[in-house]
Design an enzyme around this catalytic site. Sequence first.
Site, PDB file in Angstrom:
ATOM      1  N   GLU A   1     -24.764   7.466   1.634  1.00  0.00           N
ATOM      2  CA  GLU A   1     -24.780   8.447   0.530  1.00  0.00           C
ATOM      3  C   GLU A   1     -25.661   9.643   0.897  1.00  0.00           C
ATOM      4  OE1 GLU A   1     -22.624   8.045  -1.802  1.00  0.00           O
ATOM      5  OE2 GLU A   1     -22.162   6.055  -1.031  1.00  0.00           O
TER       6      GLU A   1
ATOM      7  N   TRP B   1     -23.473  11.768   2.848  1.00  0.00           N
ATOM      8  CA  TRP B   1     -22.578  12.570   1.989  1.00  0.00           C
ATOM      9  C   TRP B   1     -23.310  13.815   1.496  1.00  0.00           C
ATOM     10  CZ3 TRP B   1     -17.624  12.938   1.225  1.00  0.00           C
ATOM     11  CH2 TRP B   1     -16.791  11.830   1.322  1.00  0.00           C
TER      12      TRP B   1
ATOM     13  N   TRP C   1      -3.097  25.909 -13.980  1.00  0.00           N
ATOM     14  CA  TRP C   1      -3.753  24.962 -14.897  1.00  0.00           C
ATOM     15  C   TRP C   1      -3.356  25.258 -16.340  1.00  0.00           C
ATOM     16  CZ3 TRP C   1      -6.099  21.312 -12.144  1.00  0.00           C
ATOM     17  CH2 TRP C   1      -6.624  21.631 -10.880  1.00  0.00           C
TER      18      TRP C   1
ATOM     19  N   ASN D   1     -22.083   7.593 -10.720  1.00  0.00           N
ATOM     20  CA  ASN D   1     -21.133   8.212  -9.787  1.00  0.00           C
ATOM     21  C   ASN D   1     -19.684   7.813 -10.044  1.00  0.00           C
ATOM     22  OD1 ASN D   1     -20.445   9.734  -7.323  1.00  0.00           O
ATOM     23  ND2 ASN D   1     -19.897   7.711  -6.557  1.00  0.00           N
TER      24      ASN D   1
ATOM     25  N   TRP E   1     -10.766  22.638 -12.198  1.00  0.00           N
ATOM     26  CA  TRP E   1     -11.981  21.898 -11.822  1.00  0.00           C
ATOM     27  C   TRP E   1     -13.242  22.751 -11.999  1.00  0.00           C
ATOM     28  CZ3 TRP E   1     -14.755  24.113  -7.866  1.00  0.00           C
ATOM     29  CH2 TRP E   1     -14.064  24.967  -6.986  1.00  0.00           C
TER      30      TRP E   1
ATOM     31  N   TRP F   1     -16.597  17.657  -7.261  1.00  0.00           N
ATOM     32  CA  TRP F   1     -15.485  18.179  -8.074  1.00  0.00           C
ATOM     33  C   TRP F   1     -14.257  18.465  -7.233  1.00  0.00           C
ATOM     34  CZ3 TRP F   1     -14.090  18.068 -12.947  1.00  0.00           C
ATOM     35  CH2 TRP F   1     -15.058  17.694 -13.880  1.00  0.00           C
TER      36      TRP F   1
HETATM   37  C1  LIG Z   1     -17.715  15.238  -9.883  1.00  0.00           C
HETATM   38  C2  LIG Z   1     -19.025  14.867  -9.222  1.00  0.00           C
HETATM   39  C3  LIG Z   1     -20.145  15.682  -9.399  1.00  0.00           C
HETATM   40  C4  LIG Z   1     -21.369  15.357  -8.791  1.00  0.00           C
HETATM   41  N1  LIG Z   1     -22.450  16.186  -8.970  1.00  0.00           N
HETATM   42  C5  LIG Z   1     -23.627  15.900  -8.350  1.00  0.00           C
HETATM   43  C6  LIG Z   1     -24.753  16.752  -8.502  1.00  0.00           C
HETATM   44  O1  LIG Z   1     -24.697  17.807  -9.147  1.00  0.00           O
HETATM   45  N2  LIG Z   1     -25.920  16.386  -7.898  1.00  0.00           N
HETATM   46  C7  LIG Z   1     -26.036  15.232  -7.156  1.00  0.00           C
HETATM   47  O2  LIG Z   1     -27.123  14.950  -6.638  1.00  0.00           O
HETATM   48  N3  LIG Z   1     -24.974  14.427  -6.976  1.00  0.00           N
HETATM   49  C8  LIG Z   1     -23.786  14.711  -7.551  1.00  0.00           C
HETATM   50  N4  LIG Z   1     -22.712  13.866  -7.392  1.00  0.00           N
HETATM   51  C9  LIG Z   1     -22.852  12.708  -6.491  1.00  0.00           C
HETATM   52  C10 LIG Z   1     -23.314  11.400  -7.161  1.00  0.00           C
HETATM   53  O3  LIG Z   1     -22.554  11.134  -8.306  1.00  0.00           O
HETATM   54  C11 LIG Z   1     -24.796  11.384  -7.538  1.00  0.00           C
HETATM   55  O4  LIG Z   1     -25.575  11.823  -6.454  1.00  0.00           O
HETATM   56  C12 LIG Z   1     -25.247   9.965  -7.903  1.00  0.00           C
HETATM   57  O5  LIG Z   1     -24.503   9.496  -8.998  1.00  0.00           O
HETATM   58  C13 LIG Z   1     -26.718   9.977  -8.241  1.00  0.00           C
HETATM   59  O6  LIG Z   1     -27.126   8.708  -8.632  1.00  0.00           O
HETATM   60  P1  LIG Z   1     -28.171   7.881  -7.766  1.00  0.00           P
HETATM   61  O7  LIG Z   1     -29.362   8.711  -7.472  1.00  0.00           O
HETATM   62  O8  LIG Z   1     -28.400   6.581  -8.468  1.00  0.00           O
HETATM   63  O9  LIG Z   1     -27.362   7.670  -6.420  1.00  0.00           O
HETATM   64  P2  LIG Z   1     -27.389   6.565  -5.268  1.00  0.00           P
HETATM   65  O10 LIG Z   1     -26.069   5.905  -5.297  1.00  0.00           O
HETATM   66  O11 LIG Z   1     -28.587   5.711  -5.317  1.00  0.00           O
HETATM   67  O12 LIG Z   1     -27.412   7.466  -3.940  1.00  0.00           O
HETATM   68  C14 LIG Z   1     -28.638   7.942  -3.357  1.00  0.00           C
HETATM   69  C15 LIG Z   1     -28.630   9.440  -3.237  1.00  0.00           C
HETATM   70  O13 LIG Z   1     -27.595   9.869  -2.373  1.00  0.00           O
HETATM   71  C16 LIG Z   1     -27.035  11.095  -2.846  1.00  0.00           C
HETATM   72  N5  LIG Z   1     -25.619  10.872  -3.193  1.00  0.00           N
HETATM   73  C17 LIG Z   1     -25.062   9.760  -3.691  1.00  0.00           C
HETATM   74  N6  LIG Z   1     -23.723   9.912  -3.812  1.00  0.00           N
HETATM   75  C18 LIG Z   1     -23.444  11.159  -3.395  1.00  0.00           C
HETATM   76  C19 LIG Z   1     -22.255  11.911  -3.276  1.00  0.00           C
HETATM   77  N7  LIG Z   1     -21.059  11.406  -3.609  1.00  0.00           N
HETATM   78  N8  LIG Z   1     -22.338  13.180  -2.851  1.00  0.00           N
HETATM   79  C20 LIG Z   1     -23.527  13.722  -2.497  1.00  0.00           C
HETATM   80  N9  LIG Z   1     -24.695  13.048  -2.566  1.00  0.00           N
HETATM   81  C21 LIG Z   1     -24.655  11.781  -3.007  1.00  0.00           C
HETATM   82  C22 LIG Z   1     -27.821  11.483  -4.085  1.00  0.00           C
HETATM   83  O14 LIG Z   1     -28.849  12.364  -3.711  1.00  0.00           O
HETATM   84  C23 LIG Z   1     -28.370  10.147  -4.548  1.00  0.00           C
HETATM   85  O15 LIG Z   1     -29.550  10.259  -5.312  1.00  0.00           O
HETATM   86  C24 LIG Z   1     -21.468  14.181  -7.989  1.00  0.00           C
HETATM   87  C25 LIG Z   1     -20.336  13.366  -7.827  1.00  0.00           C
HETATM   88  C26 LIG Z   1     -19.127  13.704  -8.444  1.00  0.00           C
HETATM   89  C27 LIG Z   1     -17.936  12.804  -8.252  1.00  0.00           C
END
Ligand SMILES: Cc1cc2nc3c(=O)[nH]c(=O)nc-3n(C[C@H](O)[C@H](O)[C@H](O)COP(=O)(O)OP(=O)(O)OC[C@H]3O[C@@H](n4cnc5c(N)ncnc54)[C@H](O)[C@@H]3O)c2cc1C
Length: 481
Positions: free
Chosen positions: A280, A283, A311, A346, A364, A387
């Site tokens: 993650e 990512w 749209w 997520n 979107w 998105w």
């Molecule tokens: C439509 C959409 C919008 C999103 N908007 C954001 C946003 O504005 N800011 C944001 O930080 N994340 C965003 N995410 C990614 C992800 O949903 C969140 O980072 C995650 O839910 C945060 O929860 P956590 O800290 O418990 O993550 P964990 O699952 O514990 O992951 C650890 C860290 O990895 C990073 N991470 C995790 N998943 C992703 C991912 N798919 N993409 C990029 N980084 C990731 C985050 O920094 C997160 O804190 C988005 C995902 C989607 C599908």
Amino acid sequence: MSIMPNIIHWFRRDLRLADNPAFTAASQVSQGAVVPLFILDDNVLQSSRTSAARVVFMLESLRALDASLRAHGSRLIIRHGSPEQCIAQVIDETDAVGVYWNRDYSPFARQRDTIIEKMLRGRGVDVHTHKDAVIWEIDEILTKNNTPYTVYTPYARQWRARVEANPVLLAEAVLPGLQPVPDTLSSSAIPLAAELGFATQQLLPSGGEQVGLEQLNTFVHAQNAPGIHGYAEQRNFPAKPGTSRLSPYLRFGCIAPQTCLRAAHKAGFQQHGSETWVGELAWRDFYYQILYHFPHVLQRSFKSDYDKIEWDNNEVFFAAWCEGRTGYPIVDAAMRQLTAEAWMHNRARMIVASFLTKDLLIDWRWGERYFMQQLVDGDHASNNGGWQWAAGTGTDAQPYFRIFNPISQSEKFDLQGDYIRHYVPELQHVSASYIHTPWNMSQELQRQVGIHIGRDYPMPIVDHAMQRQRALELYKRARAE
Ligand SMILES: Cc1cc2nc3c(=O)[nH]c(=O)nc-3n(C[C@H](O)[C@H](O)[C@H](O)COP(=O)(O)OP(=O)(O)OC[C@H]3O[C@@H](n4cnc5c(N)ncnc54)[C@H](O)[C@@H]3O)c2cc1C
């Protein structure tokens, strides 16, 4: 005026002392004081994309940072205004010979930093910038042809190989002692969010480095929660505490990605959960490098074909989506979680983003903007990446014809309906057999569980099967044009 040359460290999205490359470097080289400066920038505060939740979290993190600095004999200098003017003023007031900061990658930040760097060099002031917000920077992971990756899997393969081969990355920056900033240097008080025009009743996480570190520690050494070792199995179930919830801390740099990586390394990179969690962080880096190399994604689809999608952009449907009144319980639970906590799981983000674009046929960009206005972890790179992925318009997007079914997603990831019942209390007495499709309950059953679908909770605002067909046609037409 001080005798030994001072250096300014400009805090931006690195609100911590530990493991802070630019701050540590400034402290190591400075013969005078390191002036810790934070600027409340109206360009950011007044942007239509700024969320009250992020402002509250940031101000709390600034208070925590000031307290940590004071414990080290220093203090945070706060100025309010344009960064260019504020930095120039503080240089005049401190005779600083250098300015240090950690790099940021959004187009806005890069443009601002270029202007400031030019101004500083013009005045003969040294500028030192450091990598901090990412593990690998935008030009560190490239294809054989020196071009940026646009697909995650090969990017992540190289990202991981470099992490495993580079133990230096895992060494922690050690902060030397700090000299006090000159007494004469003034600082604004850290304001309350209300003083900046922001108010929120949301249930927010507490900001600050200490809380972030404790949260990381709890996640990595969890006894009673799934934690890092259960992450791979639990992370997709929004009712469970299966993820780290570190995103706001990473967003504001209360915690460094390097610190997270080091903690995951200690937990064992080869462990399934740890390996998945580190993915993650990859990512996260991936989306920063996409935003850096392809800044047009903030305005347009990565794949230009999809800019031609016509749209529906129905404003009534958009309002129902924002307010969690679509009649699809999993979507409504997720949107209400966002409203209540400025955060969303997520899996739920993927479901609601797919629903907005593929079921409601809304651009979107509407959803992306709304998320930025709400999220406590709102980040241009990850939000845009998420998105565009869900809309099928992005770099590494799911193919446009793979459309999430909100009912089967709900059955798969919230089988018993615990997440739904928590955020949609109208449905709290509905059994697991009907929680995903409450409209299928007979009138008699509705009476028994004390709800009238269509009055107390909406009927689905659209028919998924029909909208799926329409989405396929819209996407296909855009590609054919
Ligand atoms: C439509 C959409 C919008 C999103 N908007 C954001 C946003 O504005 N800011 C944001 O930080 N994340 C965003 N995410 C990614 C992800 O949903 C969140 O980072 C995650 O839910 C945060 O929860 P956590 O800290 O418990 O993550 P964990 O699952 O514990 O992951 C650890 C860290 O990895 C990073 N991470 C995790 N998943 C992703 C991912 N798919 N993409 C990029 N980084 C990731 C985050 O920094 C997160 O804190 C988005 C995902 C989607 C599908």
